[in-house]
Enzyme design. Structure first.
Site, PDB file in Angstrom:
ATOM      1  N   SER A   1       6.700  -3.041  -6.544  1.00 46.34           N
ATOM      2  CA  SER A   1       5.863  -3.035  -7.451  1.00 46.34           C
ATOM      3  C   SER A   1       4.414  -3.387  -7.060  1.00 46.34           C
ATOM      4  CB  SER A   1       5.982  -3.683  -8.632  1.00 46.34           C
ATOM      5  OG  SER A   1       4.958  -3.375  -9.731  1.00 46.34           O
TER       6      SER A   1
ATOM      7  N   PHE B   1       2.896  -1.313  -4.214  1.00 49.14           N
ATOM      8  CA  PHE B   1       2.201  -0.017  -4.517  1.00 49.14           C
ATOM      9  C   PHE B   1       0.951  -0.248  -5.278  1.00 49.14           C
ATOM     10  CE2 PHE B   1       6.493   2.064  -4.070  1.00 49.14           C
ATOM     11  CZ  PHE B   1       5.976   3.016  -3.358  1.00 49.14           C
ATOM     12  N   HIS B   2       0.867  -1.488  -6.128  1.00 48.89           N
ATOM     13  CA  HIS B   2      -0.442  -1.906  -6.754  1.00 48.89           C
ATOM     14  C   HIS B   2      -1.439  -2.031  -5.686  1.00 48.89           C
ATOM     15  CE1 HIS B   2       1.984  -2.229 -10.476  1.00 48.89           C
ATOM     16  NE2 HIS B   2       0.761  -2.548 -10.992  1.00 48.89           N
ATOM     17  N   GLU B   3      -1.090  -2.646  -4.579  1.00 52.89           N
ATOM     18  CA  GLU B   3      -2.061  -3.105  -3.620  1.00 52.89           C
ATOM     19  C   GLU B   3      -2.552  -1.543  -3.035  1.00 52.89           C
ATOM     20  OE1 GLU B   3      -4.451  -5.352  -1.444  1.00 52.89           O
ATOM     21  OE2 GLU B   3      -3.252  -5.960  -3.114  1.00 52.89           O
TER      22      GLU B   3
END
Length: 504
Positions: free
Chosen positions: A426, A429-431
């Site tokens: 997570s 993917f946020h980065e």
């Protein structure tokens, strides 16, 4: 005198302090109502004994709550003598009357509507509705409605005050920017993304016909899924595009990567099952498992990340329901735009870098930004995970629509390697979805997600110390909405402004 809101039985006896005959009241139950008519007929005709009346009235409760038939029948029947047993031998018409303070009344009227001043109102040990032992056993719908009314009133005042002070700050550029027309490389990149699931399908067909070994299939799927992420990243970094366009493209790319991984993993498992069921003599034949392009195409557009050969489907499409959800989607999207332009942008523009300026000033900006940021995040969650996914599911007749669970009641962070891996994926993917479109690699989003891992120990410690699981829920809301999101917004905004200032 105790007053009840529904008819109650009069004349029950309970032993209090060693003395008998104390009248108590009991609410009529469903079991009593079922036999009430027949019982009253027996009583009025003089054919019911005291034991029969006890059987009619008693609804299976505590023995101390039973109705004493002697109280109902034994006091001054026919205006005369001492208490009788009420067993049916005291005169024909007299048994259908009950003495109540010297005046005879019909039995049905007495049992439903008479309230004795001596009837105890307090018979059980009970907690106050708002006490800690009973608060979660009560319905708080009225208090919830009050909170909604107060929330609407307070925010309406703030909106009016903001409009009077600053005017309408929404610009057309929020909805449409001329720079978006120059984002055709990103648009073309998005149009070519379906090539990756097509390549995965070709690999699975070759594997089904046994033209490729399992290690080669795994390697090819790894190359395809990795390329589906790196290709959009390269295009976004190569061309100076709008941040919003880059975020949309990265969201599509990350979703595609997750779908490709599920597709490869599920087919690998089905292929293993098929090989186990095939005899050695048929080792050169095609494996008996489903590799269908139509199924893959449905999976790529369906609101799920889990590949299956079939999905539960609804019978038809509710067009009126879809139209209502679209209206809600437009309304809440407009609300997000209003909050961003009217509240968040002015606060962010009038702020300093939270790690370089005054510490107290940074805390004040974070707290001031926390409420509008929380509203935007909740609207975003509602628009995407509820409205958009349900609209897509309805159009595709996708049946399983549990796209989220009650995460707002989260009380703890579970421990374990699987959860650590989930946080890691997570965070990556946020980065990718934030840092790549902003062309900033400071790892703020990554660190913000991974910072939740130490909260496992802190949450467990506090829950054991205070013996209350709601402590974890309060920590979740504080870290998530009050501190985490506003801080990330300030960090990325000022780093983005610094990058643009240096490039200009």
């Amino acid at each position: 005198m105790a007053i009840s809101d529904s008819p109650e039985v009069v004349g029950m006896t309970a032993e209090i302090g060693g003395s008998s005959g104390c009248s108590v009241r009991r609410r009529l139950s469903a079991s009593f109502k079922a036999d009430e008519s027949e019982g009253l007929k027996k009583v009025s005709n003089g054919g019911a004994t005291a034991d029969e009346v006890d059987g009619i009235v008693d609804d299976g409760g505590d023995n101390n709550d039973r109705i004493n038939s002697e109280t109902l029948f034994g006091s001054s029947i026919n205006g005369g003598g001492a208490g009788g047993s009420g067993s049916g031998g005291g005169g024909g018409g007299g048994e259908s009357k009950v003495a109540n303070g010297g005046g005879a009344q019909d039995f049905e009227t007495a049992i439903k509507y008479v309230y004795r001043p001596s009837s105890p109102a307090h018979r059980k040990i009970k907690e106050s509705p708002l006490s800690s032992d009973a608060i979660f056993k009560q319905s708080h719908a009225g208090l919830f409605n009050l909170c909604v009314v107060v929330l609407v009133a307070v925010n309406s005042r703030l909106i009016i005050e903001n409009l009077m002070k600053y005017g309408l700050l929404i610009r057309a550029g929020f909805w449409f920017s001329s720079k978006s027309l120059r984002d055709w490389p990103l648009f073309m990149c998005g149009l070519t993304l379906p090539a990756f699931p097509l390549a995965a399908f070709v690999v699975e067909q070759l594997a089904q016909k046994r033209h490729l070994s399992d290690p080669v299939v795994v390697l090819l799927h790894a190359i395809i899924s990795t390329a589906s992420i790196l290709y959009p990243v390269f295009v976004i970094l190569r061309f100076d595009s709008a941040v919003l366009s880059g975020v949309v493209l990265m969201l599509f790319a990350c979703t595609l990567w997750l779908k490709l991984v599920s597709y490869a993993h599920t087919n690998f498992d089905m292929r293993a099952i098929a090989k186990a069921s095939v005899k050695e003599d048929d080792s050169k034949k095609e494996l008996p498992y489903d590799v269908n392009f139509k199924t893959l195409l449905y999976f790529m557009v369906a609101p799920t990340l889990c590949y299956q050969t079939s999905y539960p489907k609804t019978a038809y499409i509710r067009k009126g329901w879809v139209a209502r959800q679209l209206v809600k989607l437009i309304i809440f999207t407009g609300l997000m735009g209003f909050i961003i332009e009217q509240y968040i942008n002015p606060i962010v523009k009038n702020s300093q870098h939270p790690l370089k300026g005054n510490f107290l000033y940074a805390i004040e900006r974070v707290l001031k930004l926390s409420v509008p940021t929380l509203y935007v995040w909740l609207c975003m969650f509602y628009c995407f995970f509820h409205l958009w996914l349900n609209i897509l599911a309805e159009l595709l007749r996708f049946g399983d629509r549990e796209f989220y669970k009650d995460w707002w009641n989260a009380r703890t962070f579970e421990e374990g390697v699987a959860v650590l891996i989930s946080f890691l994926i997570s965070a990556i993917f946020h980065e990718l979805c934030i840092a790549v479109p902003c062309h900033i690699f400071k790892l703020w989003a990554f660190l913000g997600i991974m910072f939740q891992v130490p909260l496992v120990l802190l949450t467990n410690y506090l829950q054991k110390k205070f013996q209350n699981s709601m402590v974890g829920n309060m920590i979740f809301w504080f870290i998530f909405s009050i501190f985490g999101q506003p801080m990330c917004i300030l960090l990325y905004y000022h780093d983005l402004m610094n990058r643009k200032g240096k490039s200009s």
